[in-house]
Design an enzyme around this catalytic site. Structure first.
Site, PDB file in Angstrom:
ATOM      1  N   PRO A 280      -0.027   7.746  -1.694  1.00 23.07           N
ATOM      2  CG  PRO A 280       1.839   6.326  -1.553  1.00 23.07           C
ATOM      3  CD  PRO A 280       0.510   6.498  -2.250  1.00 23.07           C
TER       4      PRO A 280
ATOM      5  CB  CYS B  79      -1.359  -0.228 -10.811  1.00 25.56           C
ATOM      6  SG  CYS B  79      -2.354  -0.167  -9.302  1.00 25.56           S
TER       7      CYS B  79
END
Length: 250
Positions: free
Chosen positions: A25, A145
């Site tokens: 984002p 991640c």
């Protein structure tokens, strides 16, 4: 947050041309713009139109300038396009299992199957290979991640083997306590973060640096050292041969 580490370790100087390959984002994109002091050019890509719209809003609110957003799969971007001829830095944070995100409660999401991890790792290898083929590239940060070796050390090892001596690992944050798993010689140059050891989300970061022909030894330089000047080019022809693909993992 551990997610702030990749842009910091990429460390482009003001005026650089930078690609944020899987950008939405846009948090890392805005961090890059701050590091660049809004001087230079960022090319940010994401295939999802809603996420691109969200990213556009975030970057506008942050006062980011000199950033071109594109709703495009990064694997379809042509490294030979003159538009990217001065790209010296790439930030690559591709789709991953997200297994390091501690906000996901116990049992909220099942652990990925071996087949899912293999599919993700295959995509991650393709997109990392593609990023390394940009002709002026000097420095790349690969991050996930994820806690899984399949998406982290194994991906980096496979791609480095494919490129031979063209790229080497830079030791990221030498004083950082949590290092890459001992999956291959030099993996300790990579950085890991975890809730238990570093009080952060689970994260993995590898810094790859182009080196002149024949310079195969791993770099022990501190992160962000010896960054090239904007537009500095390298010799072409180092890219390994591989099939083109437009597939992207969801």
């Amino acid at each position: 947050q551990a997610s702030c580490i990749p842009a910091f370790l990429l460390g482009p100087v003001a005026g650089s041309h930078v690609i944020d390959a899987c950008a939405a984002p846009g948090n890392k994109t805005s961090h890059l713009a701050a590091i660049l002091k809004n001087k230079g050019q960022i090319f940010a890509f994401d295939v999802d139109p809603k996420r691109v719209a969200t990213m556009n809003t975030l970057l506008t609110r942050a006062g980011v300038t000199g950033c071109q957003l594109a709703q495009q799969d990064f694997l379809t971007v042509d490294p030979r396009d003159s538009k990217y001829s001065r790209v010296t830095h790439i930030l690559l944070d591709p789709s991953c299992s997200g297994s390091g995100m501690v906000t996901r409660g116990p049992g909220e999401e099942a652990a990925p199957s071996a087949e899912r991890l293999q599919a993700l790792a295959g995509f991650q290898r393709r997109v990392l290979n593609h990023a390394l083929s940009f002709p002026a590239l000097q420095r790349l940060v690969y991050s996930t991640c994820s806690l899984h070796q399949e998406e982290n050390e194994d991906v980096v090892q496979a791609v480095l083997q494919e490129w031979g001596s063209a790229f080497r690992l830079v030791t990221a944050f030498p004083s950082w306590p949590c290092r890459g798993l001992a999956a291959f010689s030099g993996a300790e140059s990579c950085l890991r973060a975890s809730p238990a050891e570093t009080l952060t989300h689970g994260f993995f970061v590898a810094v790859l640096e182009w080196c002149k022909e024949g310079a195969a030894a791993p770099s022990s330089l501190p992160a962000a050292a010896k960054n090239p000047q904007p537009g500095q080019r390298r010799e072409s022809g180092a890219a390994p041969k591989r099939k083109k693909t437009k597939q992207r993992m969801k």
